[in-house]
Design a protein around this motif. Structure first.
Motif, PDB file in Angstrom:
ATOM      1  N   PHE A 129       5.713  -8.517   1.116  1.00 31.28           N
ATOM      2  CA  PHE A 129       5.665  -8.313  -0.324  1.00 31.28           C
ATOM      3  C   PHE A 129       6.674  -7.241  -0.736  1.00 31.28           C
ATOM      4  O   PHE A 129       6.739  -6.175  -0.133  1.00 31.28           O
ATOM      5  CB  PHE A 129       4.257  -7.860  -0.744  1.00 31.28           C
ATOM      6  CG  PHE A 129       4.145  -7.614  -2.219  1.00 31.28           C
ATOM      7  CD1 PHE A 129       3.837  -8.644  -3.080  1.00 31.28           C
ATOM      8  CD2 PHE A 129       4.370  -6.354  -2.744  1.00 31.28           C
ATOM      9  CE1 PHE A 129       3.741  -8.424  -4.450  1.00 31.28           C
ATOM     10  CE2 PHE A 129       4.278  -6.119  -4.108  1.00 31.28           C
ATOM     11  CZ  PHE A 129       3.961  -7.154  -4.957  1.00 31.28           C
ATOM     12  N   PHE A 130       7.459  -7.543  -1.774  1.00 33.68           N
ATOM     13  CA  PHE A 130       8.392  -6.566  -2.321  1.00 33.68           C
ATOM     14  C   PHE A 130       8.043  -6.237  -3.769  1.00 33.68           C
ATOM     15  O   PHE A 130       7.979  -5.079  -4.140  1.00 33.68           O
ATOM     16  CB  PHE A 130       9.841  -7.053  -2.214  1.00 33.68           C
ATOM     17  CG  PHE A 130      10.822  -6.037  -2.697  1.00 33.68           C
ATOM     18  CD1 PHE A 130      11.166  -4.963  -1.907  1.00 33.68           C
ATOM     19  CD2 PHE A 130      11.370  -6.124  -3.967  1.00 33.68           C
ATOM     20  CE1 PHE A 130      12.045  -3.985  -2.362  1.00 33.68           C
ATOM     21  CE2 PHE A 130      12.253  -5.160  -4.428  1.00 33.68           C
ATOM     22  CZ  PHE A 130      12.586  -4.089  -3.623  1.00 33.68           C
ATOM     23  N   SER A 131       7.816  -7.275  -4.590  1.00 30.19           N
ATOM     24  CA  SER A 131       7.487  -7.020  -5.990  1.00 30.19           C
ATOM     25  C   SER A 131       6.863  -8.249  -6.628  1.00 30.19           C
ATOM     26  O   SER A 131       6.925  -9.350  -6.094  1.00 30.19           O
ATOM     27  CB  SER A 131       8.729  -6.604  -6.778  1.00 30.19           C
ATOM     28  OG  SER A 131       9.627  -7.696  -6.912  1.00 30.19           O
ATOM     29  N   ALA A 132       6.289  -8.017  -7.808  1.00 31.96           N
ATOM     30  CA  ALA A 132       5.774  -9.093  -8.652  1.00 31.96           C
ATOM     31  C   ALA A 132       6.131  -8.732 -10.087  1.00 31.96           C
ATOM     32  O   ALA A 132       6.067  -7.568 -10.469  1.00 31.96           O
ATOM     33  CB  ALA A 132       4.264  -9.240  -8.496  1.00 31.96           C
ATOM     34  N   GLY A 133       6.549  -9.719 -10.849  1.00 30.87           N
ATOM     35  CA  GLY A 133       7.001  -9.450 -12.208  1.00 30.87           C
ATOM     36  C   GLY A 133       8.488  -9.158 -12.220  1.00 30.87           C
ATOM     37  O   GLY A 133       9.232  -9.624 -11.357  1.00 30.87           O
ATOM     38  N   ARG A 134       8.905  -8.365 -13.181  1.00 30.38           N
ATOM     39  CA  ARG A 134      10.334  -8.047 -13.315  1.00 30.38           C
ATOM     40  C   ARG A 134      10.870  -7.461 -12.008  1.00 30.38           C
ATOM     41  O   ARG A 134      10.280  -6.548 -11.441  1.00 30.38           O
ATOM     42  CB  ARG A 134      10.570  -7.065 -14.452  1.00 30.38           C
ATOM     43  CG  ARG A 134      12.044  -6.766 -14.693  1.00 30.38           C
ATOM     44  CD  ARG A 134      12.263  -5.820 -15.835  1.00 30.38           C
ATOM     45  NE  ARG A 134      11.796  -6.334 -17.110  1.00 30.38           N
ATOM     46  CZ  ARG A 134      12.505  -7.121 -17.910  1.00 30.38           C
ATOM     47  NH1 ARG A 134      13.718  -7.489 -17.565  1.00 30.38           N
ATOM     48  NH2 ARG A 134      12.012  -7.533 -19.052  1.00 30.38           N
ATOM     49  N   LEU A 135      11.995  -7.995 -11.528  1.00 35.21           N
ATOM     50  CA  LEU A 135      12.597  -7.547 -10.273  1.00 35.21           C
ATOM     51  C   LEU A 135      13.105  -6.115 -10.408  1.00 35.21           C
ATOM     52  O   LEU A 135      13.932  -5.831 -11.278  1.00 35.21           O
ATOM     53  CB  LEU A 135      13.763  -8.466  -9.892  1.00 35.21           C
ATOM     54  CG  LEU A 135      14.484  -8.125  -8.594  1.00 35.21           C
ATOM     55  CD1 LEU A 135      13.572  -8.360  -7.392  1.00 35.21           C
ATOM     56  CD2 LEU A 135      15.761  -8.962  -8.470  1.00 35.21           C
ATOM     57  N   PRO A 136      12.642  -5.200  -9.546  1.00 35.57           N
ATOM     58  CA  PRO A 136      13.154  -3.822  -9.580  1.00 35.57           C
ATOM     59  C   PRO A 136      14.507  -3.752  -8.861  1.00 35.57           C
ATOM     60  O   PRO A 136      14.596  -3.522  -7.662  1.00 35.57           O
ATOM     61  CB  PRO A 136      12.064  -3.025  -8.855  1.00 35.57           C
ATOM     62  CG  PRO A 136      11.425  -4.008  -7.940  1.00 35.57           C
ATOM     63  CD  PRO A 136      11.544  -5.355  -8.612  1.00 35.57           C
ATOM     64  N   ARG A 137      15.572  -3.970  -9.621  1.00 42.41           N
ATOM     65  CA  ARG A 137      16.917  -4.077  -9.045  1.00 42.41           C
ATOM     66  C   ARG A 137      17.343  -2.832  -8.264  1.00 42.41           C
ATOM     67  O   ARG A 137      17.910  -2.930  -7.187  1.00 42.41           O
ATOM     68  CB  ARG A 137      17.924  -4.350 -10.150  1.00 42.41           C
ATOM     69  CG  ARG A 137      17.841  -5.722 -10.750  1.00 42.41           C
ATOM     70  CD  ARG A 137      18.677  -5.761 -12.034  1.00 42.41           C
ATOM     71  NE  ARG A 137      18.811  -7.079 -12.584  1.00 42.41           N
ATOM     72  CZ  ARG A 137      17.870  -7.708 -13.258  1.00 42.41           C
ATOM     73  NH1 ARG A 137      16.693  -7.146 -13.440  1.00 42.41           N
ATOM     74  NH2 ARG A 137      18.084  -8.916 -13.755  1.00 42.41           N
ATOM     75  N   LYS A 138      17.123  -1.649  -8.834  1.00 45.87           N
ATOM     76  CA  LYS A 138      17.562  -0.418  -8.162  1.00 45.87           C
ATOM     77  C   LYS A 138      16.808  -0.216  -6.858  1.00 45.87           C
ATOM     78  O   LYS A 138      17.393   0.162  -5.845  1.00 45.87           O
ATOM     79  CB  LYS A 138      17.385   0.789  -9.075  1.00 45.87           C
ATOM     80  CG  LYS A 138      18.370   0.808 -10.225  1.00 45.87           C
ATOM     81  CD  LYS A 138      18.173   2.022 -11.097  1.00 45.87           C
ATOM     82  CE  LYS A 138      19.136   1.985 -12.281  1.00 45.87           C
ATOM     83  NZ  LYS A 138      18.935   3.140 -13.160  1.00 45.87           N
ATOM     84  N   LYS A 139      15.518  -0.465  -6.871  1.00 47.23           N
ATOM     85  CA  LYS A 139      14.711  -0.346  -5.647  1.00 47.23           C
ATOM     86  C   LYS A 139      15.226  -1.323  -4.590  1.00 47.23           C
ATOM     87  O   LYS A 139      15.383  -0.953  -3.425  1.00 47.23           O
ATOM     88  CB  LYS A 139      13.242  -0.627  -5.963  1.00 47.23           C
ATOM     89  CG  LYS A 139      12.343  -0.622  -4.743  1.00 47.23           C
ATOM     90  CD  LYS A 139      10.913  -0.990  -5.130  1.00 47.23           C
ATOM     91  CE  LYS A 139      10.032  -1.195  -3.909  1.00 47.23           C
ATOM     92  NZ  LYS A 139       8.701  -1.688  -4.288  1.00 47.23           N
ATOM     93  N   LEU A 140      15.509  -2.561  -4.989  1.00 49.87           N
ATOM     94  CA  LEU A 140      16.016  -3.546  -4.038  1.00 49.87           C
ATOM     95  C   LEU A 140      17.389  -3.141  -3.529  1.00 49.87           C
ATOM     96  O   LEU A 140      17.660  -3.225  -2.324  1.00 49.87           O
ATOM     97  CB  LEU A 140      16.063  -4.936  -4.672  1.00 49.87           C
ATOM     98  CG  LEU A 140      16.531  -6.061  -3.747  1.00 49.87           C
ATOM     99  CD1 LEU A 140      15.658  -6.165  -2.506  1.00 49.87           C
ATOM    100  CD2 LEU A 140      16.574  -7.383  -4.502  1.00 49.87           C
ATOM    101  N   SER A 141      18.260  -2.673  -4.405  1.00 49.55           N
ATOM    102  CA  SER A 141      19.598  -2.236  -3.978  1.00 49.55           C
ATOM    103  C   SER A 141      19.512  -1.100  -2.968  1.00 49.55           C
ATOM    104  O   SER A 141      20.217  -1.104  -1.955  1.00 49.55           O
ATOM    105  CB  SER A 141      20.425  -1.785  -5.182  1.00 49.55           C
ATOM    106  OG  SER A 141      20.719  -2.879  -6.008  1.00 49.55           O
ATOM    107  N   ARG A 142      18.636  -0.123  -3.238  1.00 54.70           N
ATOM    108  CA  ARG A 142      18.467   0.997  -2.295  1.00 54.70           C
ATOM    109  C   ARG A 142      17.913   0.510  -0.954  1.00 54.70           C
ATOM    110  O   ARG A 142      18.374   0.938   0.100  1.00 54.70           O
ATOM    111  CB  ARG A 142      17.538   2.058  -2.879  1.00 54.70           C
ATOM    112  CG  ARG A 142      18.148   2.899  -3.966  1.00 54.70           C
ATOM    113  CD  ARG A 142      17.258   4.088  -4.334  1.00 54.70           C
ATOM    114  NE  ARG A 142      15.904   3.700  -4.686  1.00 54.70           N
ATOM    115  CZ  ARG A 142      15.469   3.469  -5.911  1.00 54.70           C
ATOM    116  NH1 ARG A 142      16.295   3.590  -6.934  1.00 54.70           N
ATOM    117  NH2 ARG A 142      14.210   3.137  -6.136  1.00 54.70           N
TER     118      ARG A 142
END
Length: 95
Positions: A71-84
């Motif tokens: 699991f990474f996220s649900a709903g709006r994709l957290p772009r900065k978190k994913l990039s980091r």
């Protein structure tokens, strides 16, 4: 199956029909995949696999996003978190 040190990370997006967060996440991931080695999988929520993933992870919103089957996220994709997260795992193209 989790990726190994030599495999690119796999991001799975479980999407629902007419879901603007789902469409947004898929567009953002396609753009991100141009800059970092990344495999993006799109799974419909109404498929057997999609139903199984939703039953397992119980997301509060769509899309459900998994990174290497976790699991990474649900709903709006957290772009900065994913990039980091990805920056710590894969070398940047052209670096």
């Amino acid at each position: 199956m989790p990726s190994t040190a030599n495999d690119p990370p796999v991001v799975t997006v479980v999407h629902a029909p007419a879901c603007h967060f789902c469409h947004d996440a898929e567009e953002a991931l396609a753009a991100m995949a141009r800059d970092v080695p990344l495999v993006v999988r799109s799974v419909g929520i109404d498929t057997d696999e999609g139903r199984a993933l939703v039953a397992e992870h119980r997301p509060a919103m769509n899309p459900l996003v998994l990174l290497d089957d976790q699991f990474f996220s649900a709903g709006r994709l957290p772009r900065k978190k994913l990039s980091r997260t990805l920056a710590g795992r894969v070398p940047q193209v052209g670096a």
